[in-house]
Design a protein around this motif. Structure first.
Motif, mmCIF file in Angstrom:
data_model
loop_
_atom_site.group_PDB
_atom_site.id
_atom_site.type_symbol
_atom_site.label_atom_id
_atom_site.label_comp_id
_atom_site.label_asym_id
_atom_site.label_seq_id
_atom_site.Cartn_x
_atom_site.Cartn_y
_atom_site.Cartn_z
ATOM 1 N N PRO A 1 -18.851 -0.916 -0.768
ATOM 2 C CA PRO A 1 -17.372 -0.470 -0.529
ATOM 3 C C PRO A 1 -16.611 -1.058 -1.694
ATOM 4 O O PRO A 1 -15.517 -0.409 -2.007
ATOM 5 C CB PRO A 1 -16.897 -1.544 0.600
ATOM 6 C CG PRO A 1 -18.220 -1.821 1.058
ATOM 7 C CD PRO A 1 -19.434 -1.622 0.407
ATOM 8 N N VAL A 2 -17.049 -2.021 -2.446
ATOM 9 C CA VAL A 2 -16.327 -2.555 -3.437
ATOM 10 C C VAL A 2 -16.360 -1.750 -4.954
ATOM 11 O O VAL A 2 -15.239 -1.421 -5.205
ATOM 12 C CB VAL A 2 -16.593 -3.913 -3.907
ATOM 13 C CG1 VAL A 2 -16.016 -4.536 -5.204
ATOM 14 C CG2 VAL A 2 -16.620 -4.934 -2.839
ATOM 15 N N ALA A 3 -17.521 -1.100 -5.121
ATOM 16 C CA ALA A 3 -17.704 -0.045 -6.078
ATOM 17 C C ALA A 3 -16.980 1.036 -5.630
ATOM 18 O O ALA A 3 -16.353 1.809 -6.517
ATOM 19 C CB ALA A 3 -19.215 0.065 -6.089
ATOM 20 N N ALA A 4 -16.963 1.594 -4.286
ATOM 21 C CA ALA A 4 -16.373 2.944 -4.014
ATOM 22 C C ALA A 4 -14.796 2.500 -4.236
ATOM 23 O O ALA A 4 -14.039 3.341 -4.947
ATOM 24 C CB ALA A 4 -16.420 3.024 -2.522
ATOM 25 N N ALA A 5 -14.223 1.372 -3.883
ATOM 26 C CA ALA A 5 -12.741 1.145 -3.983
ATOM 27 C C ALA A 5 -12.284 1.051 -5.398
ATOM 28 O O ALA A 5 -11.509 1.629 -5.947
ATOM 29 C CB ALA A 5 -12.426 -0.049 -3.462
ATOM 30 N N ALA A 6 -13.344 0.435 -6.470
ATOM 31 C CA ALA A 6 -13.315 0.560 -7.735
ATOM 32 C C ALA A 6 -12.853 2.005 -8.337
ATOM 33 O O ALA A 6 -12.146 2.493 -9.136
ATOM 34 C CB ALA A 6 -14.152 -0.133 -8.675
ATOM 35 N N ARG A 7 -14.085 2.862 -7.901
ATOM 36 C CA ARG A 7 -14.088 4.243 -8.324
ATOM 37 C C ARG A 7 -12.585 4.971 -7.672
ATOM 38 O O ARG A 7 -12.164 5.684 -8.763
ATOM 39 C CB ARG A 7 -15.240 4.855 -7.837
ATOM 40 C CG ARG A 7 -15.293 6.292 -7.850
ATOM 41 C CD ARG A 7 -15.686 6.882 -8.917
ATOM 42 N NE ARG A 7 -15.814 8.267 -9.232
ATOM 43 C CZ ARG A 7 -15.098 9.199 -10.150
ATOM 44 N NH1 ARG A 7 -14.284 8.396 -11.275
ATOM 45 N NH2 ARG A 7 -15.011 10.180 -10.194
ATOM 46 N N GLY A 8 -12.263 4.642 -6.502
ATOM 47 C CA GLY A 8 -11.157 5.273 -5.866
ATOM 48 C C GLY A 8 -9.862 4.921 -6.905
ATOM 49 O O GLY A 8 -8.952 5.692 -7.049
ATOM 50 N N ARG A 9 -9.855 3.658 -7.412
ATOM 51 C CA ARG A 9 -8.716 3.096 -8.170
ATOM 52 C C ARG A 9 -8.627 3.925 -9.434
ATOM 53 O O ARG A 9 -7.579 4.442 -9.792
ATOM 54 C CB ARG A 9 -8.855 1.696 -8.429
ATOM 55 C CG ARG A 9 -7.673 0.961 -9.022
ATOM 56 C CD ARG A 9 -7.883 -0.316 -9.202
ATOM 57 N NE ARG A 9 -6.572 -1.036 -9.589
ATOM 58 C CZ ARG A 9 -5.834 -0.935 -10.828
ATOM 59 N NH1 ARG A 9 -6.627 -0.494 -11.677
ATOM 60 N NH2 ARG A 9 -4.776 -1.344 -11.238
ATOM 61 N N GLU A 10 -9.824 4.013 -10.221
ATOM 62 C CA GLU A 10 -9.798 4.974 -11.570
ATOM 63 C C GLU A 10 -9.312 6.294 -10.921
ATOM 64 O O GLU A 10 -8.392 6.908 -11.828
ATOM 65 C CB GLU A 10 -11.157 5.209 -11.666
ATOM 66 C CG GLU A 10 -11.636 4.827 -13.000
ATOM 67 C CD GLU A 10 -13.161 4.573 -13.250
ATOM 68 O OE1 GLU A 10 -13.634 5.862 -13.238
ATOM 69 O OE2 GLU A 10 -13.960 3.585 -12.946
ATOM 70 N N LEU A 11 -9.731 6.991 -9.817
ATOM 71 C CA LEU A 11 -9.085 8.241 -9.564
ATOM 72 C C LEU A 11 -7.685 8.531 -9.494
ATOM 73 O O LEU A 11 -6.996 9.155 -9.674
ATOM 74 C CB LEU A 11 -9.841 8.784 -8.301
ATOM 75 C CG LEU A 11 -11.491 9.105 -8.619
ATOM 76 C CD1 LEU A 11 -12.097 9.315 -7.182
ATOM 77 C CD2 LEU A 11 -11.573 10.626 -9.404
#
Lengths: 277, 435
Positions: free
Chosen positions: B280-290
């Protein structure tokens, strides 16, 4: 009209007492189900007893004053009395008596109800602290099962979820649908999002105003399973009447299953045309 | 300028009725004595009961817009033609129906019995059948006509939905499509948090279904009305051209095209693939980038701090349609235009706020599924666009988002309310907490 008015005034205590008697015999027509809603809580009888006590006290005084009024109306009716009116400056003794008696009664009620008030509003259920024993210095307040937020015009409910803390990512959200486990001390955190509301659970004799910006806690222990009402008891706007909810009391295992199912619904994250939501 | 329609005559008739009632009272008053007081009181109670039947309001705002477009005023006869055609197709608020057109397959969408259940005045008829659900629960905000301008509408923010365009925000279908029955059902049951739309969870299933039928009915009626107003505005009224009210035009063309859009909704639901099992943390970080990236570009409206303070001067489609031509550089002229709109049954325009993503309030639902639909399909009627998706099998560098990207955005959005920035203050400890 003669003594018509005194008869009319006699109808007030007669009808008044009649209404209460009819309602109290709540199985009979015409006031079926107009007495108290079914009490399913541990502490509810305390509230009911207080209510009955005050009702009897005020009822007696109401009947006595009404009958006195009727008596005077009857006795001093103008058509039956030719004598001129007499004026008096009153009686000091009487004045003192009917000031002190009600004051003493009110004081008595204020002291008599104190314990019920403290139990409902101050003595929050506790959990044993690190020493493992209750009623010691290190007891901790029992955390709320859920936060109930009143808003125009619905009850939004957030369950604490697996970690037992409201306001974290595993909270479980429902609307107008409060489930609680049977026989346990239930603590609810109550809030208002917009205006004054009042959380009223008639069947557990619980009623508390919600004030915007104020976090409060209420508690009760339900002793019967079933479905009961949640209503708003403070006029909160045009939709006040529709601010209804449903309280469901379940045995612990069923409650846990229900909560797990709600969590699964809330986390739903796929949709295919064949399976649907 | 279009004239005020006939339904505004109701007030005067009500006054006459009251005057009649008052005259009646003075006649009975003469005998005197306490009994006549009682009679009077009963009469006074009864006098208020006489009411005009409810009527649908004409879409005067849209008529006005047509006048602006063609540069010519609509004659009362043109408006009357449209109103007559609508009455023939849809009936009245007390007696709604949709003409069973040849092979339109309407019965699956609108059930006559359910429509009656939802329509009409509140109460029960002689056979103790309940009715008037719409007027009991919905009408004070959404209005008799479903124009979102009921008596309480002006006090709400956001304004209640105007059903007459067939546009609904929270649904499982792409922008421009109609919602499914299930979408409307969900909105009724869950309510819309953050707005005045409450939950109707405690209504029995049959009542919910009846209300869904009625909302679809009002929506179809509004859409057909718009189509007819457009058509009549294009006619040469002075040359004697009248609205074509043949069944071919009304049913097989106008109504059918509206009905088809509603019927198509079930087949247009956006499928949602299961989320990838990511940290989840990595996904959220990727989401933030997007979120800050140039393709999703959420930051433009939702703001650098996700507080919904990016672009705040836009309007929703319901407002934009009319506000665009009410815009004028001069403030006084603009105010006059707005006053004119309000006089025609509109509500004073307000800008639309992008959602503050840090409050944890999700109007269209908080399930990951709902958030996926919102991001993938956008929100109909608002500036929130759907996502540009990478075609399947496209090269890595192709412009667009993948379902995994959307899931990352969902994860990021879901993490925001629990971010430290969203809860800057520890909740204060009240004395009562410790007791």
């Amino acid at each position: 009209m003669g003594r018509f008015w005194s008869i009319l005034f006699l109808a007030v205590p007669v009808l008044g007492v009649g209404c209460f008697v009819c309602a109290a015999m709540s199985r009979s027509w015409p006031l079926y189900n107009h007495w108290f809603p079914r009490d399913i809580s541990e502490h509810g009888h305390v509230i009911d007893d207080l209510f009955t006590f005050i009702l009897l006290l005020t009822g007696l005084i109401f009947v006595a004053t009404s009958l006195t009024l009727v008596y005077f109306l009857w006795k001093y009716d103008a058509r039956q009395n030719a004598e001129p009116v007499k004026y008096t400056h009153g009686s000091h003794v009487l004045e003192v008596v009917w000031s002190i008696l009600p004051a003493a009664t009110l004081l008595f009620i204020a002291i008599y109800q104190m314990d019920a008030w403290a139990a409902a509003k101050m003595r929050r259920p506790m959990l044993p602290g690190p020493d493992g024993r209750l009623e010691t210095e290190d007891d901790i307040a029992r955390p709320p099962l859920a936060a109930v937020t009143g808003r125009q015009f619905e009850w939004r409910i957030a369950y604490a979820g697996a970690d037992g803390v409201v306001g974290t990512r595993d909270d479980i959200f429902t609307v107008n649908d409060l489930h609680v486990p049977l026989g346990e001390e239930i603590v609810l955190e109550i809030l208002s999002e917009d205006v004054l509301h009042s959380l009223f659970l008639p069947n557990v004799r619980l009623k508390q105003d919600l004030v915007p910006g104020m976090r409060q806690y209420v508690w009760f222990r339900p002793l019967e399973t079933g479905t009961y009402d949640i209503v708003c008891a403070e006029l909160c706007g045009w939709g006040h009447y529709k601010m209804k909810g449903r309280l469901t009391v379940l045995p612990r295992d069923q409650f846990d299953r229900w909560l797990a199912q709600k969590w699964a619904e809330q986390e739903l994250s796929t949709y295919t045309a064949e399976r649907g939501e | 300028m279009v004239g005020r329609p006939a339904e505004f005559g109701g007030e005067a008739r009500g006054r006459e009725a009251r005057q009649r009632a008052v005259k009646g009272m003075t006649l009975i008053q003469t005998p005197g004595g306490p009994r006549s007081i009682l009679v009077l009181a009963l009469l006074a109670l009864g006098a208020g009961c006489e009411a005009d039947p409810a009527r649908f309001r004409s879409n005067l705002m849209f008529a006005r817009k047509q006048e602006e477009t063609v540069g010519e005023k609509l004659s009362p006869r043109q408006l009357q033609d449209v109103a007559d055609a609508l009455a023939a197709l849809f009936g009245t608020p007390d007696d709604p129906y949709v003409i069973p057109g040849g092979g339109l397959g309407l019965d699956a969408l609108l059930d006559a019995r359910r429509l009656k259940f939802a329509a009409g005045p509140v109460g029960r008829d002689q056979s103790a059948e309940a009715g008037g659900l719409y007027r009991q629960h919905c009408v004070h905000c959404h209005g008799v006509t479903g124009d979102g301008a009921g008596p309480t509408a002006a006090f709400l923010n956001p304004y209640p939905r105007d059903f007459r365009r067939g546009i609904f925000k929270f649904k499982s279908t792409p922008k421009g499509s109609r919602p499914t029955r299930q979408d409307l059902h969900r909105t009724l049951v869950e309510g819309i948090p953050g707005t005045a739309m409450p939950s109707f969870r405690l209504l029995p299933e049959g009542e919910l279904e009846a209300l869904i039928d009625y909302v679809i009915y009002l929506s179809m009626r509004g859409e057909v009305e718009r189509a007819l107003l457009e058509e009549t505005a294009d006619l040469d009224a002075e040359g004697g051209e009248r609205l074509d009210t043949s069944p071919e035009n009304l049913i097989e063309e106008k109504l059918a095209s509206v009905v088809r859009r509603w019927q198509a909704a079930d087949g247009q639901v956006t499928p949602v693939p299961p989320p990838p099992t990511l940290d989840p943390v990595a996904a959220a970080a990727r989401g933030r980038e997007l979120f800050f990236g140039s393709i999703a570009n959420c930051v433009k409206c939702h703001g650098e701090l996700q507080l919904g303070d990016g672009q705040v001067d836009d309007y929703d489609d319901w407002t934009k349609e009319f506000y665009d031509w009410a815009k004028a550089p001069d403030a006084a002229v603009r105010r006059a235009k707005v006053d004119e709109l309000v006089a025609l049954g509109g509500l004073s325009p307000r800008t639309i706020r992008p959602r503050n993503l840090r409050t944890g309030v999700y109007r269209g639902g908080r399930r990951p599924l709902d958030l996926y639909w919102r991001i993938h399909d956008g929100i109909d009627g608002t500036p929130m666009p759907g996502s540009l998706m990478k075609p399947e099998g496209a090269p890595l560098e192709a412009k667009g988002l993948t379902p995994e990207d959307i899931w990352s955005l969902v994860e990021y959005v879901r993490s925001l309310p629990y971010d430290a920035l969203s809860r800057p203050h520890a909740p204060p400890a009240y004395g009562r907490d410790r007791m």
